[in-house]
Design a protein around this motif. Structure first.
Motif, mmCIF file in Angstrom:
data_model
loop_
_atom_site.group_PDB
_atom_site.id
_atom_site.type_symbol
_atom_site.label_atom_id
_atom_site.label_comp_id
_atom_site.label_asym_id
_atom_site.label_seq_id
_atom_site.Cartn_x
_atom_site.Cartn_y
_atom_site.Cartn_z
ATOM 1 N N UNK A 1 0.835 -1.200 0.000
ATOM 2 C CA UNK A 1 0.000 0.000 0.000
ATOM 3 C C UNK A 1 0.872 1.254 0.000
ATOM 4 N N UNK A 2 1.879 1.266 0.861
ATOM 5 C CA UNK A 2 2.766 2.430 0.948
ATOM 6 C C UNK A 2 3.562 2.624 -0.340
ATOM 7 N N UNK A 3 3.997 1.510 -0.953
ATOM 8 C CA UNK A 3 4.732 1.603 -2.205
ATOM 9 C C UNK A 3 3.874 2.196 -3.323
ATOM 10 N N UNK A 4 2.567 2.091 -3.155
ATOM 11 C CA UNK A 4 1.652 2.641 -4.158
ATOM 12 C C UNK A 4 0.977 3.928 -3.695
ATOM 13 N N UNK A 5 1.614 4.597 -2.735
ATOM 14 C CA UNK A 5 1.146 5.912 -2.320
ATOM 15 C C UNK A 5 -0.060 5.918 -1.394
ATOM 16 N N UNK A 6 -0.327 4.805 -0.724
ATOM 17 C CA UNK A 6 -1.461 4.718 0.188
ATOM 18 C C UNK A 6 -0.953 4.635 1.626
ATOM 19 N N UNK A 7 -1.411 5.542 2.488
ATOM 20 C CA UNK A 7 -1.084 5.496 3.902
ATOM 21 C C UNK A 7 -2.155 4.642 4.588
ATOM 22 N N UNK A 8 -1.806 3.444 5.051
ATOM 23 C CA UNK A 8 -2.799 2.536 5.634
ATOM 24 C C UNK A 8 -3.536 3.115 6.838
ATOM 25 N N UNK A 9 -2.893 4.031 7.540
ATOM 26 C CA UNK A 9 -3.496 4.602 8.744
ATOM 27 C C UNK A 9 -4.331 5.843 8.454
ATOM 28 N N UNK A 10 -4.051 6.519 7.352
ATOM 29 C CA UNK A 10 -4.721 7.784 7.066
ATOM 30 C C UNK A 10 -5.668 7.743 5.869
ATOM 31 N N UNK A 11 -5.324 6.984 4.841
ATOM 32 C CA UNK A 11 -6.069 7.049 3.582
ATOM 33 C C UNK A 11 -7.247 6.088 3.485
ATOM 34 N N UNK A 12 -7.348 5.153 4.433
ATOM 35 C CA UNK A 12 -8.462 4.199 4.404
ATOM 36 C C UNK A 12 -8.761 3.704 5.816
ATOM 37 N N UNK A 13 -9.868 3.048 5.963
ATOM 38 C CA UNK A 13 -10.213 2.454 7.253
ATOM 39 C C UNK A 13 -9.678 1.021 7.254
ATOM 40 N N UNK A 14 -8.626 0.810 8.045
ATOM 41 C CA UNK A 14 -7.961 -0.484 8.081
ATOM 42 C C UNK A 14 -8.504 -1.329 9.237
ATOM 43 N N UNK A 15 -9.056 -2.479 8.892
ATOM 44 C CA UNK A 15 -9.573 -3.413 9.900
ATOM 45 C C UNK A 15 -8.627 -4.600 9.990
ATOM 46 N N UNK A 16 -8.078 -4.845 11.173
ATOM 47 C CA UNK A 16 -7.159 -5.971 11.322
ATOM 48 C C UNK A 16 -7.343 -6.687 12.670
ATOM 49 N N UNK A 17 -8.573 -6.659 13.177
ATOM 50 C CA UNK A 17 -8.862 -7.331 14.446
ATOM 51 C C UNK A 17 -9.723 -8.574 14.263
ATOM 52 N N UNK A 18 -9.818 -9.042 13.010
ATOM 53 C CA UNK A 18 -10.590 -10.247 12.724
ATOM 54 C C UNK A 18 -9.638 -11.436 12.652
ATOM 55 N N UNK A 19 -9.975 -12.524 13.332
ATOM 56 C CA UNK A 19 -9.137 -13.724 13.308
ATOM 57 C C UNK A 19 -8.948 -14.211 11.877
ATOM 58 N N UNK A 20 -7.761 -14.770 11.617
ATOM 59 C CA UNK A 20 -7.405 -15.239 10.281
ATOM 60 C C UNK A 20 -8.494 -16.119 9.666
ATOM 61 N N UNK A 21 -8.991 -17.072 10.439
ATOM 62 C CA UNK A 21 -9.965 -18.033 9.920
ATOM 63 C C UNK A 21 -11.316 -17.394 9.608
ATOM 64 N N UNK A 22 -11.581 -16.232 10.216
ATOM 65 C CA UNK A 22 -12.892 -15.600 10.048
ATOM 66 C C UNK A 22 -12.909 -14.459 9.034
#
Length: 329
Positions: A151-172
Motif C-alpha cells: 500500500x505504501x509503495x503505491x502511495x497509500x497510507x494505511x493509517x490515514x487514507x483508508x479504514x484499516x480493519x485488522x482485528x478479525x481472526x485469520x480463519x474468520x
C-alpha cells in the motif's frame, strides 16, 4: 506335514525380519505447517509423488494454524521441522534464544495473498483504495506486513487514507467479508478464487507480484536439531528440491491432480486456477536456497511495518548448506 509347517514358519519369520529392517531404516520427521494451503503445493507433491519415501523418510504432517502456534510446537519439541514465515525466526532470535531457529530450505518466495474487491473493477488503480474500508490480515503477521508495505509503495497510507480493519481472526476473515465487512479484503487462495467464482468478490491485484521476492514460507528447525540430524535434514531438503523441480516442469493439470487428495473439499477447477496463479507469478521457489537479497527484503518490509525488533544478520539465521548441496548450486 511338520516339514511344511517349519518351512512356512521360517518364511514368515524372514518376512517379519526384513520388514523390521526396512522400518528401522525409515526415519520419521514430525513436520508442522502454519496452515494448509495450495500455496504449499511442492510440499504435497513431495508426499504424493513419493519423494520423501525415496529418501527413506516418513513425514508426519500436522497443521498448527498460526505462526505463534507453529513456533511454539517447534520450540517445545512438539515438532522437528516447521513450515512457517521467516519472520518468526527473527522474533525468536530477538528474544535471546539459546538455541536459534534456523531457516534451511525455502518453499515459497513471494507473498501468497490477493486484493479482492467487492465490486468488479475493469482498470484497477491502487489510489481507488483511498476512502474505502480495507479488511486486512492479523497485525504483526507476514501477510499484513506485506499488505501495508505494498500500500505504501503505491502511495497509500494505511493509517490515514483508508479504514484499516485488522482485528478479525485469520480463519474468520473470508466470512466477515462475505457478510458485508469491507470494500476490499486481503485473501489467500483458494478463498480468493472461490469468491470470484461465486461473484462474492473480484481479484484486482496480487500482493506477491507487487512486493517482490521474500522468504515467505521456509522450512526451519532448531540449530541443535540440524546439528544432531544433519543427514536426515539433507534427505528432507533433497525431497523438497525434487518436488520443486517436478512442479517447475509439470503443467497445471498434473500438479493439481497430484495435490488434489490434500484438498478434498475444493473443486478441481479451483485447484487448477490457484496453482496457475501461483506458478505464473513465481510463488513456488524452484530450489530451496534462501538468498541474502530476499532476507534483506523481508527485514525491510518488517521495518516499514514497524514490526522489526532488530536487524538479524543473514548468516545468523540462514543455513544454505543443505539446499546448495542437494541442488548443486
Amino acid at each position: 506335514m511338520k516339514k511344511w509347517l517349519f518351512t512356512a514358519l521360517l518364511s514368515c519369520m524372514l518376512v517379519i525380519t526384513l520388514s523390521a529392517c526396512n522400518q528401522a531404516k525409515t526415519e520419521k520427521i514430525r513436520l508442522a505447517e502454519v496452515t494448509h494451503s495450495i500455496f504449499y503445493a511442492p510440499l504435497y507433491v513431495a508426499m504424493s509423488e513419493g519423494f520423501f519415501e525415496e529418501e527413506g523418510l516418513d513425514v508426519e504432517l500436522t497443521t498448527t494454524w498460526g505462526g505463534d502456534k507453529t513456533m511454539t510446537s517447534l520450540l517445545s519439541d512438539g515438532s522437528d521441522i516447521a513450515l512457517v514465515g521467516s519472520e518468526t525466526s527473527i522474533y525468536v532470535e530477538a528474544q535471546g534464544s539459546s538455541d536459534p531457529v534456523i531457516n534451511f530450505a525455502q518453499l515459497t518466495e513471494t507473498d501468497g495473498t490477493f486484493l479482492v474487491s467487492r465490486d468488479e473493477i475493469d482498470n484497477f488503480e491502487w489510489e481507488q483504495l483511498k476512502g474505502t474500508t480495507f479488511l486486512g490480515q492479523r497485525k504483526g503477521g507476514m501477510p499484513q506486513m506485506v499488505g501495508e508495505y505494498v500500500l505504501k509503495q503505491n502511495g497509500i497510507d494505511p493509517k490515514q487514507d483508508l479504514e484499516l480493519i485488522q482485528n478479525v481472526d485469520f480463519a474468520n476473515i473470508p466470512s466477515a467479508f462475505a457478510s458485508g465487512t469491507g470494500d476490499y479484503v486481503q485473501l489467500f487462495e483458494p478463498q480468493a478464487s472461490i469468491f470470484e467464482k461465486e461473484g462474492t468478490g473480484h481479484i484486482v491485484a496480487s500482493f506477491g507480484t507487487e512486493s517482490g521476492k521474500v522468504p515467505y514460507t521456509t522450512f526451519m528447525s532448531k540449530q541443535s536439531y540440524l546439528q544432531e540430524n544433519a543427514d536426515t535434514v539433507k534427505k528432507f531438503t533433497a525431497a523438497i528440491y525434487k518436488a520443486q523441480q517436478w512442479v517447475k516442469e509439470k503443467d497445471v493439470k498434473e500438479i493439481a491432480e497430484a495435490i488434489a487428495p490434500q484438498f478434498e473439499d475444493t473443486e478441481k477447477d479451483i485447484i487448477e486456477t490457484v496453482v496457475e496463479r501461483y506458478k505464473n507469478q513465481g510463488s513456488y521457489a524452484e530450489n530451496p536456497i534462501l538468498d541474502k537479497e530476499e532476507w534483506t527484503n523481508l527485514q525491510d518490509i518488517m521495518d516499514e511495518a514497524g514490526e522489526l525488533p532488530a536487524r538479524i544478520d543473514y548468516e545468523t539465521l540462514v543455513n544454505t548448506e543443505f539446499a546448495k548441496d542437494v541442488s548443486g548450486k
